[in-house]
Design an enzyme around this catalytic site. Structure first.
Site, PDB file in Angstrom:
ATOM      1  N   ASP A   1      -3.088  -9.453   3.653  1.00  0.00           N
ATOM      2  CA  ASP A   1      -4.598  -9.862   4.509  1.00  0.00           C
ATOM      3  C   ASP A   1      -3.963 -11.280   5.268  1.00  0.00           C
ATOM      4  O   ASP A   1      -3.183 -11.711   4.828  1.00  0.00           O
ATOM      5  CB  ASP A   1      -5.356 -10.548   3.247  1.00  0.00           C
TER       6      ASP A   1
HETATM    7  N1  URA Z   1      -3.423  -8.245  -2.761  1.00  0.00           N
HETATM    8  C1  URA Z   1      -4.329  -8.552  -2.043  1.00  0.00           C
HETATM    9  O1  URA Z   1      -5.605  -8.655  -2.180  1.00  0.00           O
HETATM   10  N2  URA Z   1      -4.081  -9.188  -0.767  1.00  0.00           N
HETATM   11  C2  URA Z   1      -2.844  -8.979  -0.241  1.00  0.00           C
HETATM   12  O2  URA Z   1      -2.812  -9.415   1.013  1.00  0.00           O
HETATM   13  C3  URA Z   1      -1.971  -8.673  -1.144  1.00  0.00           C
HETATM   14  C4  URA Z   1      -2.260  -7.970  -2.355  1.00  0.00           C
END
Ligand code: URA
Length: 228
Positions: free
Chosen positions: A106
């Site tokens: 993310d």
């Molecule tokens: N899990 C998440 O919620 N976000 C990420 O970026 C990676 C794993």
């Protein structure tokens, strides 16, 4: 290791040194040699390993990069905002085939991410069958309530909208609002949704390791080429 035989302009353009139409000018402005002999003819063919630019060997034909992703950059080629690829040298950004991230983090997640132009490798490591270990450190909005490690380890936790329960994951408590989580899957927003399922919220997420690759030695935005 790859060592393809093709025209000099094809080598230079696929590795991002210049476009194919710029190759003639590139050869006149830069010292490009085949086996130590300067080349001016874009049509000349050579093996990748025999070409140098300004005395340096060409970049690898197949590239795998480990980066410590900073917060705020996006693992996408076409979304609005600062793209992770803008942190790479221009030459890497111009490669064809393109460099892509292996999976995604993310925008607000930091840490270990691999990038490659090897589509097969990318597919292999992101397929649902892949069981690469990912280690995260998650900072939580609320102190742990106590049953989270057991729930995550159970192999029965169902996330909203999913058809299969999550595989067993190992959670270690660092302090009441900081945990280390080891997972072998890569479902959409997985870590944030896991903590959502136990009525908590992730306020910061850092991936410490992807497979055997840890970003301990890399500053945010730093990367290194790896042999994979
Ligand atoms: N899990 C998440 O919620 N976000 C990420 O970026 C990676 C794993």
């Amino acid at each position: 290791m790859q060592n393809s035989y093709k025209r000099v302009d094809a080598h230079l353009s696929s590795l991002g040194y210049c476009t194919r139409s710029e190759a003639k000018k590139f050869l006149s402005k830069n010292l490009v040699c085949i086996d130590g002999v300067r080349v001016f003819d874009v049509r000349q063919k050579a093996y990748h390993n025999n070409i140098t630019v300004e005395g340096e060997r060409l970049d690898e034909e197949r590239l795998v990069i480990l980066m410590n992703k900073p917060s705020g950059v996006i693992c996408s080629h076409d979304d609005a905002g600062v793209l992770i690829y803008s942190l790479l040298p221009l030459r890497f950004q111009r490669r064809n085939p393109k460099i892509s991230t292996i999976g995604r983090l993310d925008a607000d997640t930091t840490g270990a991410i691999l990038l490659t132009d090897d589509g097969e490798l990318n597919h292999k490591l992101t397929s649902p069958k892949s069981d690469v270990l990912k280690v995260y450190e998650a900072t939580l909005a609320e102190p742990l309530r106590g049953d989270e490690a057991e729930i995550f380890a159970s192999g029965t936790l169902m996330l909203n909208g999913e058809k299969k329960p999550l595989l067993s994951a190992k959670m270690e408590i660092i302090n009441p609002t900081l945990v280390r989580l080891e997972i072998c899957e890569g479902r959409y927003h997985q870590v944030k949704r896991m903590f959502g399922a136990v009525k908590n919220r992730v306020v910061a997420l850092h991936r410490v390791r992807f497979g055997e690759y840890s970003v301990d030695a890399l500053e945010p935005s730093e990367y290194r080429v790896i042999n994979l």
